[in-house]
Design an enzyme around this catalytic site. Structure first.
Site, PDB file in Angstrom:
ATOM      1  N   PRO A 252      -0.868  28.373 -22.324  1.00  0.00           N
ATOM      2  CA  PRO A 252      -1.064  27.832 -23.684  1.00  0.00           C
ATOM      3  C   PRO A 252      -0.921  26.310 -23.680  1.00  0.00           C
ATOM      4  CG  PRO A 252       1.107  28.822 -23.492  1.00  0.00           C
ATOM      5  CD  PRO A 252       0.417  29.086 -22.191  1.00  0.00           C
ATOM      6  N   ASP A 426       2.318  22.887 -20.946  1.00  0.00           N
ATOM      7  CA  ASP A 426       2.407  24.343 -20.992  1.00  0.00           C
ATOM      8  C   ASP A 426       3.455  24.684 -22.044  1.00  0.00           C
ATOM      9  OD1 ASP A 426       2.888  27.039 -20.649  1.00  0.00           O
ATOM     10  OD2 ASP A 426       2.998  26.944 -18.458  1.00  0.00           O
ATOM     11  N   HIS A 427       3.020  25.255 -23.171  1.00  0.00           N
ATOM     12  CA  HIS A 427       3.922  25.476 -24.296  1.00  0.00           C
ATOM     13  C   HIS A 427       4.984  26.528 -24.003  1.00  0.00           C
ATOM     14  CE1 HIS A 427       5.215  24.603 -28.214  1.00  0.00           C
ATOM     15  NE2 HIS A 427       4.048  24.463 -28.808  1.00  0.00           N
ATOM     16  N   ARG A 428       4.826  27.277 -22.927  1.00  0.00           N
ATOM     17  CA  ARG A 428       5.867  28.232 -22.543  1.00  0.00           C
ATOM     18  C   ARG A 428       7.089  27.510 -21.986  1.00  0.00           C
ATOM     19  NH1 ARG A 428       2.358  31.702 -18.408  1.00  0.00           N
ATOM     20  NH2 ARG A 428       2.035  29.534 -17.726  1.00  0.00           N
TER      21      ARG A 428
END
Length: 454
Positions: A252, A426-428
């Protein structure tokens, strides 16, 4: 007992390798350290090194074939010794041989990451039909290592080494009219030099029905832009396509932009390069960005991480990689422990790494294991862009060119130099606030570049 040389795993994403050419032939005596063959991986073209002394008593894979990791390439033993072809590996074609040692003592050889004069490996050809059990297991190497000259194929990418292409340009020679003497008809330096000395060796251009050649220098040329054709993807291009598709669909992404005042950086760079010119020092803007990125990772270490499936892996060292464009793709050499190195040490390391990357001479350990990546298109005039994250990194920094524009300084409008940085996250792993903290630290370091000399 004969030693079986198998296709080694030369990168973390490699599943098959293309055997470009044999440097030794069946019957040749070899010593430990001799180069046996050229192998194209998904990252580079490398030379396969022998670990053993002896004679090449059998070749199992043909030049130009794709060979899976662990499949047999050749056998080294005593003159006159016989060896059976390993199951499913005859002819060097793609097979399902596992990467484990065989009963005959198979051992994965190391590689010396080099490239022959013939240049990068050709795109993989369509798989050949495997021979029947009664057919010979491999074509004689003497035929493979000295292929008869073939005209450059008209329905595929022109196969020519970078050096030969450069010489052809300097000599004003159309390479499509040359006959290649390299593997699979590849045009090499000797072909161009021979044509320059004897123009009669040039083939007559094929009739095009009166249409202007696509490579004509005419400003008002008519006809197609280029020949319409389907070119098989090389191992590197196929790997790039696969990994970037996975990155864009499974990670994401979100993006943060920040404009940086580049005047202080450019002024300091000019002072250092002028003052240290006699010492051979020549710093680039990218050197400053790499050093600033490493220092920003020290200040905001949460970005120096990766998603580990069910958790976040944080790294103690900043291994900063940088993207280098090469023929048919790109590769990311790594500055290891960049947080411990000075600006000058990073510059001294980055330049030869970039040079070897363009020559496809990087060793596997020189382009793997990065924890953060920098992609700089500023030298190509691109003002801003969004880069795709290079897994397993949690972020990648896109660097644009410096642009002269009106800026406000001390309440006055003056001409300044600005540079746009774009962080893909990376939104994680990285949230907006964390990404903003990293860019803020990076901005401070680049606008106060003297801090990078401490």
């Amino acid at each position: 007992m004969a030693e079986i040389i198998t296709m080694p795993k030369l990168s973390d994403t490699m599943t098959v390798g293309t055997l470009v050419k044999w440097l030794k032939k069946e019957g040749d005596a070899v010593k430990s350290g001799d180069m046996l063959a050229e192998v194209e991986t998904d990252k580079a073209t490398m030379e396969l090194e022998s670990f053993f002394d002896g004679t090449i008593i059998k070749v199992f894979a043909n030049a130009g074939s794709e060979v899976v990791i662990g499949a047999a390439l050749c056998a080294i033993g005593k003159p006159g010794e016989t060896v059976e072809a390993p199951p499913a590996a005859a002819g060097g074609q793609k097979s399902e041989v596992s990467g484990q040692k065989s009963d005959t003592g198979a051992r994965k050889p190391e590689v010396s990451s080099q490239k022959s004069e013939a240049g990068p490996a050709p795109a993989p050809e369509a798989p050949k039909t495997a021979p029947s059990p009664a057919a010979p297991s491999a074509t004689p190497v003497s035929q493979l290592s000295t292929p008869s000259p073939q005209p450059a194929p008209a329905d595929a990418r022109l196969r020519i080494s970078p050096l030969a292409r450069k010489i052809a340009g300097d000599q004003k020679i159309d390479p499509s009219r040359l006959t290649g003497s390299g593997p699979h008809g590849r045009i090499v330096k000797a072909d161009v030099l021979a044509a320059a000395a004897n123009p009669s060796l040039l083939q007559k251009p094929a009739s095009s029905g009166g249409a202007v050649r696509p490579d004509s220098p005419s400003l008002f040329q008519k006809g197609p832009l280029q020949e319409e054709r389907l070119v098989p993807a090389s191992n590197m291009r196929a790997a790039i396509a696969r990994r970037l598709l996975e990155a864009k669909t499974q990670i994401p992404h979100f993006y943060l932009d920040l404009e940086v005042d580049a005047d202080p950086l450019l002024a300091l760079r000019n002072q250092l390069n002028t003052g240290l010119e006699k010492e051979g020092v020549k710093l680039s803007v990218n050197d400053f960005v790499l050093k600033a990125s490493a220092e920003a990772l020290r200040r905001v270490p949460g970005v120096n991480a990766s998603w580990a499936g069910n958790g976040i892996q944080y790294f103690a060292s900043a291994h900063v990689s940088f993207a280098v464009a090469i023929e048919d793709g790109l590769i990311t050499p790594v500055i290891r422990d960049a947080h411990l190195k000075s600006l000058f040490a990073i510059s001294a390391e980055a330049k030869p790494l970039g040079k070897r990357a363009k020559e496809k001479k990087l060793k596997p350990e020189e382009f793997s294991g990065g924890t953060f990546c920098v992609s700089n298109l500023g030298m190509m005039g691109i003002e801003r862009f969004c880069a795709i994250i290079n897994p397993p990194n949690a972020a990648i920094l896109a660097v644009g060119t410096t642009v002269p524009k009106p800026v406000v300084k001390n309440g006055q409008i003056v001409v300044g130099q600005t540079m746009v940085l774009t962080l893909s996250c990376d939104h994680r792993v990285v949230d907006g606030a964390l990404g903003a903290q990293f860019l803020g630290a990076l901005k401070e370091l680049l606008e106060k570049p003297a801090l990078l000399l401490v």
